[in-house]
Design an enzyme around this catalytic site. Structure first.
Site, mmCIF file in Angstrom:
data_model
loop_
_atom_site.group_PDB
_atom_site.id
_atom_site.type_symbol
_atom_site.label_atom_id
_atom_site.label_comp_id
_atom_site.label_asym_id
_atom_site.label_seq_id
_atom_site.Cartn_x
_atom_site.Cartn_y
_atom_site.Cartn_z
ATOM 1 N N ASP A 114 0.804 -1.214 0.000
ATOM 2 C CA ASP A 114 0.000 0.000 0.000
ATOM 3 C C ASP A 114 0.841 1.270 0.000
ATOM 4 O O ASP A 114 1.515 1.583 0.980
ATOM 5 C CB ASP A 114 -0.909 0.001 1.231
ATOM 6 C CG ASP A 114 -1.871 1.178 1.237
ATOM 7 O OD1 ASP A 114 -2.061 1.795 0.172
ATOM 8 O OD2 ASP A 114 -2.433 1.481 2.297
ATOM 9 N N ASP A 157 -1.903 5.502 -6.332
ATOM 10 C CA ASP A 157 -2.232 4.714 -5.141
ATOM 11 C C ASP A 157 -2.419 3.242 -5.480
ATOM 12 O O ASP A 157 -3.318 2.879 -6.230
ATOM 13 C CB ASP A 157 -3.510 5.265 -4.503
ATOM 14 C CG ASP A 157 -3.851 4.583 -3.189
ATOM 15 O OD1 ASP A 157 -2.916 4.132 -2.486
ATOM 16 O OD2 ASP A 157 -5.040 4.481 -2.862
#
Length: 492
Positions: free
Chosen positions: A127, A367
């Protein structure tokens, strides 16, 4: 934060100023020139519901917006300092296996990670929006409120392997960070710094808007990485330890978001993230290549720290494939890029410049924890209008939560494939992203395709999700502040 369920995050007392500085070389490998090591990336699952992914992405976008709003409200002195150590450049690298988590029904990508002494293996969500690495844990003292309020860990789904847990008592290198330390009180954003006693460990409490939570204590430990490359070209059996990694020991968690993984690997731009720590030791850069999100379970690529695949070949990225990486305090721990324009079939769309401007409460981030790309309202309306105009000949299909879905089997061209309008994003520095059609007109159900972007609030940030990033190699050069990318199958 990752987990696809996205967050309203409250972190209690973390700390790692000392930890981040602790391992600039130390017990790590004495990297010989040419060595490299890689982390394998594991894919998300073909059986994952695209509608569920879209809802998860909306929650994550709410978290991102809240996180950025908090960042704008409270600037910290350390946020304006460089994370990477200028003197920590090394010629070696390491890589970790990375794969799509689609087989678990999530829109995330998983990485294999080994932590502790002796090393304990885990599968974590990769992440770029997280600054804390954490693993499910057992055997560490934790705040009484965390244990009391946490829901029992749900039993894994039938197709999911039994959960793994980190046992800090079994690790010779685990060291809790005291709650009374200055780093615990002031270094970490969202720190509550309310110690139950002077000897209590630094604690955290991540809260999610779907009532998921992850609670525990923070310490430092070593991560074991497998070096590759070198003279023999293989080197998979050579290992080294990265010391002083900041690690959250999650002793209580609830919600479905974490059932498919053992925790989160933080790739965000932060003093405490694994990416910043590892990159500072390996040349100040890291890269990943995301296989097709619907790839088979065994389709594997790599998350690499240090010299990436291009460094080992004669074909370096073309000049047009790099754009300035905006490591701006207003968007940390996220990575921002400057979008100049968006076009469909070569025609630039009429989108106000402030939509792409971080200074105007807009901007764009890359992202890995978001599946579908989310565009602020002015950009979203322009993009879907241009794409849907050229798909108007197909029958529309209602499929929540998408606005534009089509019965793809009804195309009237004798069974041939319909030409999908060409979407392109022009970044600052002449870099141009031209994703394959499957990355933005996506398979949502058998015979049904949808325009796979979502609408985000305006003012607000736009997010380039992992589906639009798939089948590209992305390199984050933190030292020189460049983002490089090129198209590739990711499985070579």
């Amino acid at each position: 934060m990752a987990s696809g369920k996205v967050v309203l995050m409250v972190v209690v007392c973390l700390a790692v100023a000392a930890a981040a500085a602790a391992a600039s070389g130390g017990g790590h490998s004495r990297g010989r020139r040419g060595k490299s090591a890689r982390l394998q990336l594991v894919p998300a699952a073909p059986g994952a519901s695209m509608a569920e992914r879209a809802r998860d992405d909306r929650r994550r976008h709410e978290y991102i917006s809240a996180r950025l709003a908090a960042s704008r409200r409270r600037r910290r002195a350390e946020e304006t300092s460089s994370v990477s150590s200028a003197g920590a450049v090394a010629a070696s690298a390491f890589a970790m296996p990375l794969s799509s988590g689609a087989y678990t029904g999530t829109g995330q990508y998983f990485v294999r990670f080994r932590v502790g002494t002796p090393a304990q293996p885990f599968v974590l969500i990769a992440d770029t929006g997280s600054d804390l690495t954490w693993v499910k844990c057992r055997g560490a003292a934790s705040p009484s409120h965390a244990t009391a309020t946490a829901s029992p860990a749900a039993a894994p789904a039938p197709a999911v392997a039994p959960p793994r847990v980190f046992r800090p008592g079994d690790s010779k290198t685990w060291s809790p960070i005291p709650c009374s330390s200055e780093t615990c009180k002031s270094t970490i954003p969202f720190s509550l710094a309310n110690c139950s006693s002077s000897t209590a460990a630094c604690s955290y409490d991540y809260r999610y808007n779907d009532n998921s939570a992850a609670r525990g204590v923070v310490g430092t430990d070593s991560a074991t990485v497998a070096l590759s490359g070198g003279r023999g070209g293989g080197g998979g059996d050579r290992k080294a330890k990265l010391q002083g990694v900041v690690l959250g020991c999650t002793t209580a968690h609830g919600g479905q978001g974490f059932e498919a993984s053992d925790g989160v690997l933080s790739l965000g731009y932060s003093n405490i993230s694994f990416a910043s720590r590892a990159a500072s030791r390996f040349g100040g850069r890291f890269s990943y290549c995301l296989v097709d999100h619907l790839a088979p379970r065994n389709a594997t690529s790599y998350l690499t720290f240090g010299a990436g695949p291009d460094a080992a070949s004669s074909s370096a990225p073309a000049p047009g494939s790099r754009t300035p990486l905006l490591l701006d305090a207003r968007v940390r721990p996220f990575y921002a890029v400057a979008v100049d324009s968006v076009s469909v079939d070569g025609v630039a769309l009429d989108i106000p410049a402030e939509v792409w401007d971080v200074g105007s409460n807009g901007g764009t981030i890359i992202d890995s924890g978001t599946s579908l790309t989310v565009l602020a309202t002015p950009a979203y309306k322009a993009v879907v209008a241009a794409l849907s105009k050229q798909l108007a000949g197909l029958p529309r299909v209602a499929m929540d939560p998408f606005d534009y879905c089509y019965n793809w089997t009804a195309r009237g061209d004798g069974g041939g494939d319909l030409a999908v309008p060409k979407l392109a994003l022009q970044f600052a520095g002449s870099a141009r992203l031209e994703p394959p059609a499957k990355s933005y007109v996506i398979d949502a159900a058998p015979g049904v395709k949808c325009i796979g972007v979502q609408e985000g609030a305006w003012p607000g940030v736009s997010v380039i999700g992992n589906i639009l990033q798939q089948e590209h190699l992305w390199e984050f050069d933190l030292n020189n502040r460049w983002l490089r990318f090129r198209q590739t199958s990711c499985t070579q």
